[in-house]
Design a protein around this motif. Structure first.
Motif, PDB file in Angstrom:
ATOM      1  N   ASN A 100       0.812  -1.217   0.000  1.00 18.19           N
ATOM      2  CA  ASN A 100       0.000   0.000   0.000  1.00 18.19           C
ATOM      3  C   ASN A 100       0.843   1.264   0.000  1.00 18.19           C
ATOM      4  O   ASN A 100       0.313   2.366  -0.184  1.00 18.19           O
ATOM      5  N   HIS A 101       2.151   1.106   0.208  1.00 15.14           N
ATOM      6  CA  HIS A 101       3.074   2.238   0.242  1.00 15.14           C
ATOM      7  C   HIS A 101       3.960   2.299  -1.001  1.00 15.14           C
ATOM      8  O   HIS A 101       4.922   3.064  -1.030  1.00 15.14           O
ATOM      9  N   ILE A 102       3.658   1.505  -2.006  1.00 10.43           N
ATOM     10  CA  ILE A 102       4.468   1.477  -3.225  1.00 10.43           C
ATOM     11  C   ILE A 102       3.723   2.218  -4.340  1.00 10.43           C
ATOM     12  O   ILE A 102       2.590   1.863  -4.693  1.00 10.43           O
ATOM     13  N   TYR A 103       4.356   3.240  -4.876  1.00 10.31           N
ATOM     14  CA  TYR A 103       3.798   4.038  -5.962  1.00 10.31           C
ATOM     15  C   TYR A 103       4.622   3.796  -7.229  1.00 10.31           C
ATOM     16  O   TYR A 103       5.817   3.487  -7.164  1.00 10.31           O
ATOM     17  N   LEU A 152      -0.510  -1.237 -20.089  1.00  8.44           N
ATOM     18  CA  LEU A 152       0.570  -2.192 -19.853  1.00  8.44           C
ATOM     19  C   LEU A 152       0.817  -2.374 -18.366  1.00  8.44           C
ATOM     20  O   LEU A 152       0.961  -3.506 -17.871  1.00  8.44           O
ATOM     21  N   LEU A 153       0.860  -1.258 -17.635  1.00  7.38           N
ATOM     22  CA  LEU A 153       1.125  -1.326 -16.205  1.00  7.38           C
ATOM     23  C   LEU A 153       0.013  -2.070 -15.472  1.00  7.38           C
ATOM     24  O   LEU A 153       0.281  -2.926 -14.616  1.00  7.38           O
ATOM     25  N   PRO A 201      -3.173  -0.582  -6.840  1.00 11.65           N
ATOM     26  CA  PRO A 201      -4.345   0.295  -6.924  1.00 11.65           C
ATOM     27  C   PRO A 201      -4.074   1.500  -7.811  1.00 11.65           C
ATOM     28  O   PRO A 201      -2.967   2.026  -7.848  1.00 11.65           O
ATOM     29  N   ARG A 202      -5.120   1.945  -8.511  1.00 11.64           N
ATOM     30  CA  ARG A 202      -4.962   3.086  -9.424  1.00 11.64           C
ATOM     31  C   ARG A 202      -4.497   4.331  -8.688  1.00 11.64           C
ATOM     32  O   ARG A 202      -3.748   5.143  -9.250  1.00 11.64           O
ATOM     33  N   ALA A 209      -4.582  12.744  -2.122  1.00  9.82           N
ATOM     34  CA  ALA A 209      -4.098  11.380  -2.343  1.00  9.82           C
ATOM     35  C   ALA A 209      -4.786  10.729  -3.534  1.00  9.82           C
ATOM     36  O   ALA A 209      -4.936   9.516  -3.595  1.00  9.82           O
ATOM     37  N   VAL A 210      -5.236  11.542  -4.492  1.00 11.09           N
ATOM     38  CA  VAL A 210      -5.854  11.022  -5.709  1.00 11.09           C
ATOM     39  C   VAL A 210      -4.863  11.246  -6.840  1.00 11.09           C
ATOM     40  O   VAL A 210      -4.883  12.276  -7.514  1.00 11.09           O
ATOM     41  N   THR A 211      -3.980  10.302  -7.031  1.00 12.68           N
ATOM     42  CA  THR A 211      -2.872  10.525  -7.954  1.00 12.68           C
ATOM     43  C   THR A 211      -3.269  10.386  -9.410  1.00 12.68           C
ATOM     44  O   THR A 211      -2.467  10.663 -10.290  1.00 12.68           O
ATOM     45  N   GLU A 212      -4.513   9.933  -9.676  1.00 14.08           N
ATOM     46  CA  GLU A 212      -4.917   9.866 -11.081  1.00 14.08           C
ATOM     47  C   GLU A 212      -5.299  11.244 -11.623  1.00 14.08           C
ATOM     48  O   GLU A 212      -5.528  11.405 -12.815  1.00 14.08           O
ATOM     49  N   VAL A 213      -5.383  12.240 -10.742  1.00 13.72           N
ATOM     50  CA  VAL A 213      -5.636  13.609 -11.185  1.00 13.72           C
ATOM     51  C   VAL A 213      -4.301  14.240 -11.559  1.00 13.72           C
ATOM     52  O   VAL A 213      -3.459  14.486 -10.697  1.00 13.72           O
TER      53      VAL A 213
END
Length: 373
Positions: A57-60, A70-71, A79-80, A236-240
């Motif tokens: 949960n701590h790996i980005y 692909l990823l 998680p996205r 914490a919404v990194t898809e933005v």
């Protein structure tokens, strides 16, 4: 909060891998390829390596928007919200700043390791111990730690770090005296002979608050945009994607921050390491994984007594030395009279080129693109 809860990781997986052309291309870059016949791609191996001792949960992971399919196919467990999808490439500083901002808002006391996705690591136990040691140290000491290994040859394709004064009472951690990126051959030999220089693995460890303070201090171009990046990190919404991302300068973490901070350190590591950023790296280093403590040793890399390496291929050599062959399944290479060449084919493109001539490989890529191959 115990130390393990404060440990985070960012894997950089957005590059094209142009030095491994034609196998690595825009549509399928090297991090998504299984180079050693391990059954796992480079990004999968890197993720597995860190997930064995850092909370998943701590790996980005940072990558290009176009590589998201692909990823997600190769790391479906990720998680996205732990993926930073960059709209454009802006060097290593941009994704590091983005991830560090997000992680710092989640855990202000976080310690973080940044890692490329295209490395071979030999001796996983030593790797785990060295990374955890640096994480623990950076959590109690202002500074950035560059993870370094002792060079085994005068390599011109790697970065070098010169060791300064040792840190009192701490083994294998030194002040950084200089950084040098890809030196010419005579300097690389001088570095090797001096015993003061080590290979820069591209692995960096730091406390998030210290890194953010230094980015603000040393990178003027980021100061105006940083408050918005920090606010975005708070969600914490990194898809933005930050709307200003494409306006950021193309900067490396080393050039922008590490060469300027007053607390730049290096740790001499005990694990084996190879950069698979070039054909030379694949040929001369990947073979050393055999027999080392790795869960997924390469099973389809062979080397003969004259240094000829075959990767996923069959080859016959006559009066030939120090060559690398990687061809599609079912193809046979017969090589005579060549020394120090790469012979590789992918998607109908066959390349035969000196393995240490990066400029020639770039020229060949340009010609191939002009011919729409």
């Amino acid at each position: 909060m115990n130390n393990e809860d404060r440990n985070y990781c960012l894997i950089l997986a957005g590059g094209v891998g142009s030095r491994l052309w034609p196998t690595s291309r825009e549509k399928m870059p090297k991090q998504f390829i299984d180079f050693g016949g391990t059954g796992r791609t480079l990004i999968q191996l890197t993720y597995d390596r860190f997930a064995s001792f850092i909370d998943p949960n701590h790996i980005y992971v940072s990558t290009q928007e176009s590589y998201l399919p692909l990823l997600q196919a190769q790391l479906p467990q990720l998680p996205r919200e732990q993926v930073l999808a960059e709209p454009v490439r802006r060097g290593t500083l941009a994704p590091v700043t983005w991830a560090t901002s997000a992680i710092n808002r989640i855990c202000p006391d976080a310690r973080m390791v940044v890692s490329p996705a295209d490395q071979e690591i030999y001796d996983y136990d030593a790797f785990r111990e060295d990374i955890l040691r640096a994480l623990d140290w950076s959590g109690s000491q202002d500074g950035v730690v560059t993870m370094c290994v002792k060079p085994t040859r005068s390599e011109t394709a790697y970065g070098y770090v010169q060791a300064g004064e040792p840190m009192p009472g701490v083994e294998r951690i030194y002040h950084v005296k200089t950084f040098t990126e890809k030196p010419p051959a005579d300097f690389a030999q001088m570095f090797m002979d001096s015993g003061e220089f080590y290979w820069n693995t591209g692995l960096f460890v730091f406390a998030t608050h210290y890194m953010l303070n230094n980015i603000i201090k040393h990178v003027p171009e980021y100061r105006d945009e940083f408050p918005e990046m920090a606010n975005l990190g708070a969600t914490a919404v990194t898809e933005v994607v930050p709307r200003y991302y494409s306006a950021l300068p193309n900067l490396s973490l080393e050039y922008a921050v590490l060469e300027h901070t007053s607390h730049s350190y290096m740790q001499v590591c005990r694990f084996g390491w190879a950069d698979l950023g070039s054909w030379q790296g694949v040929g001369t280093d990947a073979i050393h994984a055999t027999g080392h403590n790795t869960p997924h040793p390469p099973t389809d890399i062979k080397v003969d007594g004259r240094g000829n390496v075959t990767v996923h291929s069959e080859a016959l050599f006559d009066d030939a030395a120090d060559n690398i062959v990687r061809l599609p399944s079912g193809h046979l290479a017969v090589v005579s009279g060549l020394q120090g060449f790469v012979i590789t084919e992918e998607d109908g493109v066959l390349m035969i080129c000196p393995k240490d001539d990066a400029a020639a490989m770039r020229r060949l890529q340009t010609l191939a693109h002009l011919d729409s191959l």
